[in-house]
Design a protein around this motif. Structure first.
Motif, PDB file in Angstrom:
ATOM      1  N   ASP A   1       9.135  -0.307  13.983  1.00 46.55           N
ATOM      2  CA  ASP A   1      10.553  -0.491  13.689  1.00 46.55           C
ATOM      3  C   ASP A   1      10.826  -0.106  12.246  1.00 46.55           C
ATOM      4  N   VAL A   2      11.890   0.663  12.040  1.00 46.15           N
ATOM      5  CA  VAL A   2      12.284   1.135  10.715  1.00 46.15           C
ATOM      6  C   VAL A   2      13.746   0.772  10.502  1.00 46.15           C
ATOM      7  N   ALA A   3      14.061   0.236   9.321  1.00 46.16           N
ATOM      8  CA  ALA A   3      15.450  -0.041   8.943  1.00 46.16           C
ATOM      9  C   ALA A   3      15.738   0.693   7.642  1.00 46.16           C
ATOM     10  N   VAL A   4      16.847   1.427   7.607  1.00 44.78           N
ATOM     11  CA  VAL A   4      17.275   2.141   6.405  1.00 44.78           C
ATOM     12  C   VAL A   4      18.693   1.680   6.098  1.00 44.78           C
TER      13      VAL A   4
ATOM     14  N   PRO B   1       0.837  -1.208   0.000  1.00 43.89           N
ATOM     15  CA  PRO B   1       0.000   0.000   0.000  1.00 43.89           C
ATOM     16  C   PRO B   1       0.871   1.257   0.000  1.00 43.89           C
ATOM     17  N   PHE B   2       0.298   2.380  -0.434  1.00 45.80           N
ATOM     18  CA  PHE B   2       1.016   3.641  -0.443  1.00 45.80           C
ATOM     19  C   PHE B   2       1.193   4.137   0.983  1.00 45.80           C
ATOM     20  N   TRP B   3       2.421   4.517   1.300  1.00 51.94           N
ATOM     21  CA  TRP B   3       2.739   5.058   2.619  1.00 51.94           C
ATOM     22  C   TRP B   3       3.941   5.987   2.489  1.00 51.94           C
ATOM     23  N   GLY B   4       4.127   6.824   3.469  1.00 54.27           N
ATOM     24  CA  GLY B   4       5.264   7.726   3.488  1.00 54.27           C
ATOM     25  C   GLY B   4       5.651   8.025   4.924  1.00 54.27           C
ATOM     26  N   ALA B   5       6.869   8.442   5.113  1.00 48.31           N
ATOM     27  CA  ALA B   5       7.335   8.827   6.445  1.00 48.31           C
ATOM     28  C   ALA B   5       8.422   9.871   6.298  1.00 48.31           C
ATOM     29  N   ILE B   6       8.462  10.763   7.252  1.00 43.77           N
ATOM     30  CA  ILE B   6       9.537  11.737   7.352  1.00 43.77           C
ATOM     31  C   ILE B   6      10.108  11.596   8.757  1.00 43.77           C
ATOM     32  N   ILE B   7      11.403  11.302   8.819  1.00 43.60           N
ATOM     33  CA  ILE B   7      12.070  11.172  10.119  1.00 43.60           C
ATOM     34  C   ILE B   7      12.969  12.386  10.288  1.00 43.60           C
ATOM     35  N   ASP B   8      12.672  13.152  11.324  1.00 48.99           N
ATOM     36  CA  ASP B   8      13.421  14.363  11.637  1.00 48.99           C
ATOM     37  C   ASP B   8      13.790  14.303  13.116  1.00 48.99           C
ATOM     38  N   GLY B   9      15.057  14.005  13.372  1.00 46.23           N
ATOM     39  CA  GLY B   9      15.505  13.868  14.758  1.00 46.23           C
ATOM     40  C   GLY B   9      14.866  12.663  15.416  1.00 46.23           C
TER      41      GLY B   9
ATOM     42  N   LEU C   1      20.897   2.210   9.447  1.00 47.39           N
ATOM     43  CA  LEU C   1      20.249   2.796  10.618  1.00 47.39           C
ATOM     44  C   LEU C   1      18.968   2.067  10.932  1.00 47.39           C
ATOM     45  N   SER C   2      18.584   2.129  12.197  1.00 43.25           N
ATOM     46  CA  SER C   2      17.253   1.677  12.574  1.00 43.25           C
ATOM     47  C   SER C   2      16.652   2.728  13.488  1.00 43.25           C
ATOM     48  N   PHE C   3      15.345   2.768  13.489  1.00 37.80           N
ATOM     49  CA  PHE C   3      14.585   3.654  14.351  1.00 37.80           C
ATOM     50  C   PHE C   3      13.505   2.806  14.992  1.00 37.80           C
ATOM     51  N   SER C   4      13.257   3.008  16.262  1.00 35.01           N
ATOM     52  CA  SER C   4      12.218   2.232  16.926  1.00 35.01           C
ATOM     53  C   SER C   4      11.374   3.151  17.786  1.00 35.01           C
ATOM     54  N   GLY C   5      10.102   2.774  17.918  1.00 34.74           N
ATOM     55  CA  GLY C   5       9.168   3.544  18.717  1.00 34.74           C
ATOM     56  C   GLY C   5       7.941   2.720  19.028  1.00 34.74           C
ATOM     57  N   GLU C   6       6.912   3.401  19.523  1.00 29.97           N
ATOM     58  CA  GLU C   6       5.646   2.725  19.851  1.00 29.97           C
ATOM     59  C   GLU C   6       4.483   3.498  19.274  1.00 29.97           C
TER      60      GLU C   6
ATOM     61  N   MET D   1       2.406  11.624  14.262  1.00 30.63           N
ATOM     62  CA  MET D   1       3.752  11.714  14.812  1.00 30.63           C
ATOM     63  C   MET D   1       4.011  10.536  15.753  1.00 30.63           C
ATOM     64  N   ILE D   2       5.174   9.926  15.577  1.00 27.69           N
ATOM     65  CA  ILE D   2       5.599   8.812  16.412  1.00 27.69           C
ATOM     66  C   ILE D   2       7.008   9.126  16.909  1.00 27.69           C
ATOM     67  N   ALA D   3       7.209   9.111  18.203  1.00 28.10           N
ATOM     68  CA  ALA D   3       8.543   9.314  18.769  1.00 28.10           C
ATOM     69  C   ALA D   3       9.392   8.082  18.451  1.00 28.10           C
ATOM     70  N   VAL D   4      10.614   8.312  17.953  1.00 26.83           N
ATOM     71  CA  VAL D   4      11.506   7.211  17.599  1.00 26.83           C
ATOM     72  C   VAL D   4      12.885   7.430  18.203  1.00 26.83           C
ATOM     73  N   THR D   5      13.591   6.331  18.378  1.00 25.45           N
ATOM     74  CA  THR D   5      14.967   6.341  18.854  1.00 25.45           C
ATOM     75  C   THR D   5      15.838   5.797  17.739  1.00 25.45           C
ATOM     76  N   ARG D   6      16.912   6.488  17.436  1.00 25.56           N
ATOM     77  CA  ARG D   6      17.823   6.130  16.344  1.00 25.56           C
ATOM     78  C   ARG D   6      18.912   5.195  16.866  1.00 25.56           C
ATOM     79  N   PHE D   7      19.270   4.211  16.032  1.00 27.50           N
ATOM     80  CA  PHE D   7      20.386   3.322  16.321  1.00 27.50           C
ATOM     81  C   PHE D   7      21.197   3.158  15.045  1.00 27.50           C
ATOM     82  N   ALA D   8      22.495   3.435  15.103  1.00 26.35           N
ATOM     83  CA  ALA D   8      23.384   3.248  13.961  1.00 26.35           C
ATOM     84  C   ALA D   8      24.105   1.922  14.129  1.00 26.35           C
ATOM     85  N   GLY D   9      23.794   0.987  13.247  1.00 27.73           N
ATOM     86  CA  GLY D   9      24.464  -0.308  13.256  1.00 27.73           C
ATOM     87  C   GLY D   9      25.652  -0.282  12.311  1.00 27.73           C
TER      88      GLY D   9
END
Length: 151
Positions: free
Chosen positions: A98-101, A51-59, A86-91, A74-82
């Motif tokens: 969970d986001v993986a880039v 499905p069509f989706w989009g996200a903007i991660i800023d900080g 990168l990954s971002f996680s939140g609730e 808006m979803i609060a996320v925490t950044r992790f550099a592997g």
């Protein structure tokens, strides 16, 4: 006797890891530094289709949008550099987000654009595949194309 049979494959597996053979871990085996191709202050745009989706991660905030909710939420996320990205996680509503880039050419399948990163988002138990780029850094085509227009 059973413990020897279980123990033997484990020893072989550990020996293979210690022998310097190639592994499936992203990045160079000698490189132990966190992924740094995307700076912490850069804004990431992510898009996906079907499905069509989009996200903007800023900080530490991600605005996640869909066709049903084009304004996004808006979803609060925490950044992790592997090592390989990168990954971002939140609730969201008590469930994990969970986001993986990761670096790699990516096509949205709908345009002529090639994006420099792949994106995977797991939200509400659903895994979404897409592409990503750094706002103002990566040339993806006409300036009118933004993550908000794809959602």
């Amino acid at each position: 006797m059973k413990s020897v049979l279980i123990f033997s494959p484990l020893v072989l597996l550990l020996a293979a890891c210690a022998s310097g053979e190639e592994s499936n871990v992203p990045g160079d085996a000698e490189d132990t530094e966190p992924y740094s191709e995307i700076a912490e202050d850069e804004v990431l745009n992510l898009i996906g289709t079907e499905p069509f989706w989009g996200a903007i991660i800023d900080g530490d905030q991600m605005n996640f949008s869909t066709l049903e909710n084009p304004e996004g939420e808006m979803i609060a996320v925490t950044r992790f550099a592997g090592r390989g990205g990168l990954s971002f996680s939140g609730e969201r509503d008590g469930g994990s987000v969970d986001v993986a880039v990761t670096p790699g050419e990516c096509s949205d399948g709908m345009s002529d654009h090639t994006y420099p990163f792949t994106a995977t988002v797991e939200i509400d138990g659903e895994q979404l595949q897409g592409c990503a780029w750094r706002e103002g850094v990566d040339d993806i085509g006409p300036e009118a194309d933004t993550a908000e227009e794809f959602a």
